[in-house]
Design an enzyme around this catalytic site. Structure first.
Site, short mmCIF file in Angstrom:
data_model
loop_
_atom_site.label_atom_id
_atom_site.label_comp_id
_atom_site.label_asym_id
_atom_site.label_seq_id
_atom_site.Cartn_x
_atom_site.Cartn_y
_atom_site.Cartn_z
N LYS A 105 -38.57 16.43 -16.23
CA LYS A 105 -37.35 15.67 -15.88
C LYS A 105 -37.47 15.10 -14.46
O LYS A 105 -36.98 14.00 -14.19
CB LYS A 105 -36.11 16.57 -15.98
CG LYS A 105 -35.71 16.84 -17.42
CD LYS A 105 -34.50 17.76 -17.54
CE LYS A 105 -34.27 18.14 -18.99
NZ LYS A 105 -33.24 19.15 -19.19
N LYS A 146 -37.00 11.17 -14.38
CA LYS A 146 -35.78 10.64 -13.73
C LYS A 146 -36.09 10.13 -12.33
O LYS A 146 -35.23 9.53 -11.69
CB LYS A 146 -34.69 11.72 -13.69
CG LYS A 146 -34.23 12.11 -15.10
CD LYS A 146 -33.12 13.16 -15.10
CE LYS A 146 -32.93 13.75 -16.50
NZ LYS A 146 -31.60 13.55 -17.06
N ASN A 176 -18.77 20.11 -23.79
CA ASN A 176 -19.71 21.23 -23.80
C ASN A 176 -19.13 22.37 -22.97
O ASN A 176 -18.02 22.25 -22.43
CB ASN A 176 -21.07 20.78 -23.29
CG ASN A 176 -20.99 20.23 -21.88
OD1 ASN A 176 -20.66 20.95 -20.94
ND2 ASN A 176 -21.24 18.93 -21.72
#
Ligand code: CTP
Length: 408
Positions: free
Chosen positions: A341, A345, A212
């Site tokens: 998130k 996470k 990426n």
């Protein structure tokens, strides 16, 4: 500019590394510092005062009895408004003198006459390896450290005398980084910080892969900021074009699996884990050992993908995790996605950034999101943002109640 309006006395003593002092002056001035050069008499055997005068734009002093000062007290006048005395190169003889408080020339007298609370002392030793390793020199270095001096280097490598070993002066860019760091708060002193940065590269065959556009700049800037704040920093980095920040231990990896392995090997002793890497979410289900061949009439191959491990979530779920901080790269609903998130996470803080805004750029606007608050860090250089994030992490560490809580 990192040293705007800082007044630096650059001391140059007798050693072949004195030729690098000219480059150092340029680096200091590029960062906005006022540089006053002071030489010892032996330094003049290696470097003409006129070179330093031209580069600093100031007269160079080398004599305790210089009559250019109206009151004849150069040792007082030159040290009073200095923010730091930086001696580069610092010879074995000069270190021995100042370790014992001797002051028989202008530079050693300046060191002794400085107001220690306002004027830092940084020393970049440069000498032959045997001279460096002598117990006498090591004793002097220990004593100078105990007295509050910062010892920069020395580096290990080829020496001008033809021998190899420790004793080379560190490079001007590294000296500059240490000087800039000396003016930063030491809010992470004694802490160990583990950081991931850059993209990952997931191979398809020996030449192709999935990656990426992450440049690694934010992770590298954070690593530098954490090191400036006094932390011991390990940077696990995917492939980037960036040089490792000075004083940071870099571990280079390609794939997410390698990144996870190296993170798990280092995480046990870490107080803080900051996941900045743009980890590829998928890898090829199988990697062709041979280069995939293009056949004229054939259909393009179909890629079978497999999920990559989530490194941040894995670390946060360890039985005794460090304080975990993640980055959320989002193209919409920044805070909402970052907070989701945060909880999925199990981490203490997420730093949210908009893409493509921050991608590859030297600057970013960021938002620090935790369970209840969202604080915008206005657009600034990534190094400045790194310093702000480091300060927020230090605050959080100071109030961390139960390190056993998942990632928080
Ligand atoms: N991260 C990680 N391992 C992964 C994926 C992400 O450690 N396999 C970490 C990143 O380093 C970052 C955070 O998780 O700190 C969020 O990464 P991001 O790419 O924004 O989110 P993803 O979890 O990958 O979700 P999505 O791509 O759907 O936004």
């Amino acid at each position: 500019m990192e040293l705007s309006n800082r007044k630096i006395v650059l001391g140059v003593t007798g050693g072949i590394a004195a030729y690098k002092s000219c480059e150092l002056v340029r680096r200091l001035r590029e960062q906005g510092a006022h540089v006053q050069a002071v030489m010892t008499h032996s330094a003049r055997n290696f470097l003409a005062p006129a070179s330093l005068q031209a580069l600093t734009g100031m007269p160079v002093f080398d004599d305790l009895w210089d009559t250019r000062m109206s009151d004849g007290m150069a040792h007082i006048a030159l040290s009073r408004d200095a923010d730091a005395i930086l001696v580069a190169p610092a010879s074995a003889n000069f270190l021995a003198k100042i370790a014992n408080g001797l002051c028989d020339d202008l530079l050693s007298t300046l060191v002794l006459a400085r107001r220690s609370a306002q004027c830092k002392l940084l020393l970049a030793p440069a000498m032959n390896v045997e001279m460096w390793e002598q117990p006498a020199t090591q004793r002097n270095i220990e004593r100078l450290r105990a007295d509050g001096a910062l010892i920069l280097g020395p580096a290990h490598g080829d020496q001008a005398c033809g021998e190899v070993g420790a004793g080379r002066m560190i490079e001007p860019d590294e000296i500059l980084a240490d000087l800039v760091a000396a003016f930063q708060s030491k809010c992470l002193r004694g802490r160990r910080v583990l950081i991931t940065a850059g993209p990952t590269f997931e191979p398809l065959d020996p030449v192709r892969g999935i990656t990426n556009r992450s440049s690694g700049k934010m992770g590298y800037a954070l690593a530098r900021a954490a090191r400036e704040a006094g932390a011991d920093v390990t940077l696990v980095s995917g492939p980037t074009m960036l040089a490792a920040p000075h004083g940071v231990r870099r571990v280079e990896v390609d794939s997410a699996a390698q990144m996870l392995e190296r993170v798990l090997a280092a995480v046990e002793t870490a107080d803080v884990f900051i996941a900045v890497a743009a980890v590829a979410d998928w890898r090829a289900a199988s990697i062709s050992p041979l280069k995939l061949k293009k056949r004229a009439s054939a259909e393009p191959p179909t890629l079978q993908l497999a999920n990559n491990p989530d490194i941040l979530a894995t670390v946060a779920a360890l039985p005794l995790p460090p304080l975990c901080v993640g980055f959320a790269a989002e193209s919409e609903r920044l805070i909402e996605h970052a907070r989701s998130k945060l909880s999925s996470k199990g981490v203490a803080m997420m730093v949210a950034n908009s893409i493509p805004d921050a991608l590859g750029s030297d600057e970013a606007e960021l938002v620090i999101v935790d369970a209840t608050t969202a604080r915008t860090l206005p657009r600034a250089s990534k190094l400045e943002q790194g310093r702000r994030i480091v300060a927020a992490i230090a605050d959080r560490l100071a109030t961390r109640v139960d390190p056993g809580e998942p990632g928080t």
